[in-house]
Design a protein around this motif. Structure first.
Motif, short mmCIF file in Angstrom:
data_model
loop_
_atom_site.label_atom_id
_atom_site.label_comp_id
_atom_site.label_asym_id
_atom_site.label_seq_id
_atom_site.Cartn_x
_atom_site.Cartn_y
_atom_site.Cartn_z
N SER A 164 7.86 -10.23 0.92
CA SER A 164 7.22 -9.61 1.94
C SER A 164 5.88 -8.70 1.80
N ASP A 165 5.23 -8.69 2.73
CA ASP A 165 3.80 -7.58 2.47
C ASP A 165 4.26 -6.32 2.97
N ARG A 166 5.55 -6.18 3.14
CA ARG A 166 5.84 -4.65 3.39
C ARG A 166 7.09 -4.43 2.95
N TYR A 167 7.71 -3.24 3.00
CA TYR A 167 9.14 -2.86 2.36
C TYR A 167 10.00 -3.42 3.37
N ALA A 178 16.16 -3.77 -4.22
CA ALA A 178 15.02 -3.61 -4.33
C ALA A 178 14.40 -2.98 -5.68
N LEU A 179 13.37 -3.58 -6.01
CA LEU A 179 12.49 -2.99 -7.24
C LEU A 179 11.30 -2.24 -6.61
N ARG A 180 11.08 -0.81 -6.61
CA ARG A 180 10.19 -0.42 -5.93
C ARG A 180 9.41 0.59 -6.78
N SER A 181 8.11 1.06 -6.41
CA SER A 181 7.52 1.97 -7.30
C SER A 181 7.37 3.12 -6.21
N GLY A 182 7.45 4.38 -6.77
CA GLY A 182 7.26 5.39 -5.90
C GLY A 182 8.64 6.39 -5.50
N GLU A 183 8.45 7.53 -5.49
CA GLU A 183 9.93 8.07 -5.09
C GLU A 183 10.45 7.89 -3.74
#
Length: 332
Positions: A164-167, A178-183
């Motif tokens: 997706s282009d969003r979380y 989810a693999l996400r960057s950022g706190e």
């Protein structure tokens, strides 16, 4: 339950959606049937409200447009009042439809929670793990020894990417992990940092041949840049670029990191990019070193209830034991 979260703006209705619904307002005696409507029909009402048309709603729900019409007609018949009206620009809720919308959304959320709890009950190491991550990572993960070894150790489990282009909302079951960057800013999620997300400034070889190379960050204002657009306008890279080169000429904009990458490769300008993907491109040159202000952590996240299941626990435990395999994928 739905891929789209954007709500269609509703205003006062101008007329009934369906010919058969024209007399609904005069048939209020049927309102006693409200307790007998099919809760599943609320999905069709929500989809039309969010998408603005029965055709778009049908696509989201994976059904025929006629099914959306039929289920809405039945819902209105059971309720005894018109809920949706047709306009030249699309479909809108009636005043009653608008009033019922928050309650329908709460029903949707509770059903999603119930489904999540049922899915979490199973403890067998079989089934699908729905993983969401930035699109540029998918090909790196698919071709990595990290994922190959996981499937070798757990042949009954399958990783399925949800893009997706969003979380995506893990709480609503749009993905399991989810693999996400950022706190992380969602207190309902659990997980840990597994790697660093590093960004540097890149240009193509052709750009450097024609325009020269910036020697320091302050030089970026004298160069043509590739900017971030759409959902990325508030991305940390977009804000950093605006701060360090406020008067620079923006030669192109894009609403995805991959789009910015391709624009830089074309030679139109310079931009900050994740080293993970940019260092793989032979046509790109890292013209400035990693930017400290753009560094973030990579986090592996899931819901607390799912974390306790064998299916998700096995994926997390495997990842934590093999950080030496996953970090090259995330960091380049």
């Amino acid at each position: 339950m739905h891929r789209f979260l954007h709500r269609f703006v509703m205003k006062a209705s101008a007329g009934p959606l369906f010919p058969a619904a024209a007399n609904l307002q005069s048939r209020r005696a049927e309102a006693h049937n409200v307790e007998m409507f099919d809760w599943n029909d609320l999905r069709y009402l929500l989809a039309v409200a969010r998408e603005g048309s029965t055709l778009a709603a049908a696509r989201v729900l994976g059904v025929n447009q006629s099914t959306v019409h039929r289920r809405l007609v039945e819902l209105e018949r059971r309720v005894g009042f018109a809920l949706v009206t047709r306009h030249a620009t699309g479909y809108r809720l009636t005043s009653l439809g608008e009033a019922l919308l928050p309650s329908a959304e709460r029903v949707e959320a509770e059903i999603s929670l119930l489904q999540n709890q049922i899915r979490a009950y199973g403890n067998d190491l079989v089934g699908v793990i729905h993983l969401t991550c930035p699109e540029p990572l998918v090909s790196r993960l698919v071709g990595s020894s990290y994922l190959a070894l996981f499937h070798e150790k757990h042949p009954g489990l399958k990783i399925e990417f949800v893009m997706s282009d969003r979380y995506l909302d893990l709480g609503k079951g749009e993905a399991d992990v989810a693999l996400r960057s950022g706190e992380p800013d969602d207190e309902t999620l659990v997980g840990r940092k597994i790697a660093d997300s590093i960004w540097a400034v890149y240009a193509s070889k052709s750009y450097l041949q024609h325009h020269g190379r910036p020697e320091r960050v302050a030089d970026l204002g004298q160069h043509m840049l590739v900017g971030f657009d759409g959902m990325l306008v508030n991305h940390r890279a977009a804000k950093w670029l605006s701060a360090v080169a406020p008067g620079a000429r923006i030669a192109a904009r894009n609403n995805s990191v991959l789009g910015v990458l391709h624009a830089v490769k074309s030679g139109v300008g310079i931009a900050p990019l994740p080293t993970t993907i940019a260092d793989m491109e032979d046509d790109l040159v890292q013209v400035l070193p990693p930017v400290h202000d753009l560094a973030r952590g990579w986090y592996l996240l899931t819901r607390a209830d799912l974390r306790q299941t064998s299916r998700i626990s096995s994926f997390f435990d495997f990842t934590f034991r093999h950080l030496d395999l996953i970090r090259p994928v995330l960091m380049g």
